[in-house]
Motif scaffolding. Sequence first.
Motif, mmCIF file in Angstrom:
data_model
loop_
_atom_site.group_PDB
_atom_site.id
_atom_site.type_symbol
_atom_site.label_atom_id
_atom_site.label_comp_id
_atom_site.label_asym_id
_atom_site.label_seq_id
_atom_site.Cartn_x
_atom_site.Cartn_y
_atom_site.Cartn_z
ATOM 1 N N ILE A 33 1.738 24.402 -10.031
ATOM 2 C CA ILE A 33 0.462 23.881 -9.519
ATOM 3 C C ILE A 33 -0.703 24.480 -10.298
ATOM 4 N N THR A 34 -0.652 25.781 -10.519
ATOM 5 C CA THR A 34 -1.728 26.445 -11.255
ATOM 6 C C THR A 34 -1.753 26.005 -12.713
ATOM 7 N N ASP A 35 -0.581 25.776 -13.305
ATOM 8 C CA ASP A 35 -0.522 25.256 -14.679
ATOM 9 C C ASP A 35 -1.293 23.948 -14.793
ATOM 10 N N VAL A 150 -3.159 18.040 -6.584
ATOM 11 C CA VAL A 150 -1.831 18.568 -6.894
ATOM 12 C C VAL A 150 -1.189 19.019 -5.588
ATOM 13 N N ASN A 151 -0.112 18.357 -5.212
ATOM 14 C CA ASN A 151 0.502 18.600 -3.909
ATOM 15 C C ASN A 151 1.952 19.033 -4.085
ATOM 16 N N GLY A 152 2.253 20.253 -3.674
ATOM 17 C CA GLY A 152 3.622 20.741 -3.665
ATOM 18 C C GLY A 152 4.166 20.679 -2.248
ATOM 19 N N HIS A 237 -3.499 7.576 -11.819
ATOM 20 C CA HIS A 237 -2.209 8.000 -12.334
ATOM 21 C C HIS A 237 -1.563 8.960 -11.342
ATOM 22 N N VAL A 238 -0.313 8.723 -11.020
ATOM 23 C CA VAL A 238 0.419 9.563 -10.070
ATOM 24 C C VAL A 238 1.818 9.813 -10.631
ATOM 25 N N ALA A 239 2.225 11.091 -10.666
ATOM 26 C CA ALA A 239 3.558 11.402 -11.187
ATOM 27 C C ALA A 239 4.003 12.780 -10.700
ATOM 28 N N PRO A 240 5.315 12.951 -10.456
ATOM 29 C CA PRO A 240 5.840 14.294 -10.195
ATOM 30 C C PRO A 240 5.948 15.056 -11.503
ATOM 31 N N PHE A 244 12.922 19.892 -7.453
ATOM 32 C CA PHE A 244 14.247 20.475 -7.219
ATOM 33 C C PHE A 244 14.652 20.107 -5.801
ATOM 34 N N GLY A 245 15.785 19.420 -5.661
ATOM 35 C CA GLY A 245 16.169 18.933 -4.340
ATOM 36 C C GLY A 245 15.098 17.989 -3.818
ATOM 37 N N ASP A 246 14.611 18.256 -2.600
ATOM 38 C CA ASP A 246 13.533 17.424 -2.070
ATOM 39 C C ASP A 246 12.177 18.118 -2.138
ATOM 40 N N SER A 247 12.102 19.182 -2.922
ATOM 41 C CA SER A 247 10.840 19.893 -3.141
ATOM 42 C C SER A 247 10.258 19.442 -4.474
ATOM 43 N N ALA A 248 8.969 19.086 -4.475
ATOM 44 C CA ALA A 248 8.359 18.560 -5.696
ATOM 45 C C ALA A 248 6.890 18.926 -5.771
ATOM 46 N N VAL A 249 6.354 18.844 -6.980
ATOM 47 C CA VAL A 249 4.913 18.946 -7.210
ATOM 48 C C VAL A 249 4.454 17.589 -7.710
ATOM 49 N N LEU A 250 3.597 16.952 -6.935
ATOM 50 C CA LEU A 250 3.101 15.610 -7.242
ATOM 51 C C LEU A 250 1.643 15.708 -7.695
#
Length: 256
Positions: A33-35, A150-152, A237-240, A244-250
């Motif tokens: 997220i910080t990146d 940015v949503n994790g 624009h929207v993209a992950p 990993f599994g069902d955890s993501a940063v969108l």
Amino acid sequence: MGISMAVAGTWVERWERQQQRYAVDREERFTVITDVVEYITAGRPRPLLLDLGCGPGSLAARLAGRMPDAEVVAADMDPLLLELGRTHHADAARYVDTVIGADGWTDALGLRRPLDGAVSTTALHYLPEPVLLDTYRRLAALLRPGGVLVNGDHFPPGDASCAGITAHVGRCRAERTGGHAHEDWDAWWAAAARDPELADLYAERARRRAALDTTGPDEDLPLERHADLLHRAGFRHVAPVWRFGDSAVLVAVKGD
């Protein structure tokens, strides 16, 4: 309702350990997220960032550590967690008491210029879909052109038959990294309720929760549905960028 720095430090440390049970590769997700935020704000003097559902300031502190010139506004509805953040991470952010998704919640933020970025981690999935769409629209209005949300969070697959598999993979990962060994959410709150220094804040938290509908939706929305809502809200624009599994940063970028 102030608390001592020592007590705040103890409870924030326990919070960090407790949250490892629920967020797969939590530290890596914070880093990703910080990146993204660092990339999108490169070359901009004193970028303005909003941390949604900040809790005790975990993500806000990491943003401030990597981006010391940023101005971070951290918003949450929980008086106890906010006070922990104000005390333990006092220099990381300006903490705001507001109920995300409620009428007029953005007015409480006191923003005087457009946001460069808004971030969140495991804080938006409890919003019913119509409220979530409205929240996305309000965030799009607050962001500058080219700004990002940015949503994790937990995003189950659109194919429900695979949901059990992705959840299992995430749990296995958490167990391998030791997250299962820490106290859980209920145990943390039960212990906090017994701390005399937190008693007034805990009572205020209970009062607020009793006055609100905190049940949330019956199930988390899949990533694809979030993407659709974000497009409808004005994000081009929207993209992950990590999963990993069902955890993501969108990541959602507002159009120019």
